[in-house]
Scaffold this motif. Sequence first.
Motif, short mmCIF file in Angstrom:
data_model
loop_
_atom_site.label_atom_id
_atom_site.label_comp_id
_atom_site.label_asym_id
_atom_site.label_seq_id
_atom_site.Cartn_x
_atom_site.Cartn_y
_atom_site.Cartn_z
N PHE A 135 0.85 -1.18 0.00
CA PHE A 135 0.00 0.00 0.00
C PHE A 135 0.89 1.24 0.00
O PHE A 135 1.87 1.30 0.74
N ILE A 136 0.53 2.21 -0.84
CA ILE A 136 1.29 3.46 -0.95
C ILE A 136 0.36 4.62 -0.65
O ILE A 136 -0.71 4.75 -1.26
N ILE A 189 9.93 5.53 2.53
CA ILE A 189 9.42 6.90 2.49
C ILE A 189 9.86 7.55 1.18
O ILE A 189 11.04 7.83 0.98
N GLY A 190 8.91 7.74 0.29
CA GLY A 190 9.15 8.45 -0.95
C GLY A 190 8.57 9.85 -0.82
O GLY A 190 7.39 10.00 -0.48
N ASP A 191 9.38 10.86 -1.07
CA ASP A 191 8.90 12.24 -0.92
C ASP A 191 9.44 13.12 -2.05
O ASP A 191 9.98 12.62 -3.03
N ILE A 213 6.94 9.09 -8.36
CA ILE A 213 7.04 8.89 -6.91
C ILE A 213 6.46 7.54 -6.50
O ILE A 213 7.00 6.86 -5.62
N PHE A 214 5.39 7.12 -7.16
CA PHE A 214 4.80 5.82 -6.85
C PHE A 214 5.66 4.67 -7.39
O PHE A 214 5.78 3.63 -6.76
N VAL A 249 -2.67 2.51 -4.28
CA VAL A 249 -2.32 3.89 -3.95
C VAL A 249 -3.53 4.61 -3.37
O VAL A 249 -4.63 4.55 -3.93
N PHE A 250 -3.32 5.30 -2.25
CA PHE A 250 -4.35 6.15 -1.64
C PHE A 250 -4.02 7.60 -1.94
O PHE A 250 -2.93 8.06 -1.59
N GLU A 251 -4.94 8.32 -2.56
CA GLU A 251 -4.71 9.70 -2.97
C GLU A 251 -5.95 10.56 -2.77
O GLU A 251 -7.07 10.08 -2.88
N ASP A 252 -5.73 11.85 -2.47
CA ASP A 252 -6.87 12.77 -2.34
C ASP A 252 -6.86 13.83 -3.44
O ASP A 252 -7.71 14.73 -3.44
#
Length: 219
Positions: free
Chosen positions: A5-6, A134-136, A149-150, A166-169
């Motif tokens: 999960f990302i 941790i990808g930033d 990034i993913f 992937v969880f994104e807003d």
Amino acid sequence: MIKGFIFDLDGVITDTAELHYEAWKKLSDEMGWHFDRELNEKLRGISRMDSIKVIMDHNRVSLTDDAVVALSTKKNDIYVASLDTMTPNDYLPGAKELLTHLRQEGFLVALGSASKNAAKVLQQLNATHFFDVIGDGNSVAKSKPAPDIFLYASEKLKLQPNNCVVFEDAEKGIDAAIAGGFHSVGIGPAERVGHAEVRFDSMKEATFFEVKSFFSEFF
């Protein structure tokens, strides 16, 4: 099979949006630029340098590259100072519970955020232990909607994109997930993240049970 999960950070794990807004507002006021919440929405999910370019374009302002970098650094200094006010109570409802559940179930978990201050935010939340990777904003050159990034996160997890959710807003974040071949969960209104495979109004509804039920054929 789904093995990882990302998570995006802002608007998914915690909400630093107000701190970002206040920092951009303070900088814009000092520069005599127009900046409001409507314009702020256009910055959701994109990098700091892309954000200041959106604000400058809106105000029809042109500056040297050095001046743009200096102003973006100034905004970041304002924002970073405000992060000291964050505490472990600042998870979005449901986020800590989901991360805890994923840890208990043995899934791999990564952060995939455009923020260059992600490590500081995780530290303030006492959340670092939830993440294997941790990808930033310091990890890749191209920000969302590029999938970099993913892809970075999945590579570090040693998983293929189709093994990850992937969880994104942010709209651009979902675009990035789709472009990279990832499964996607949208957090927020349909007009913003409705093109995700499954959407929830908030992280509180995005429980492990609900997500696993939707993607049941992949577990």
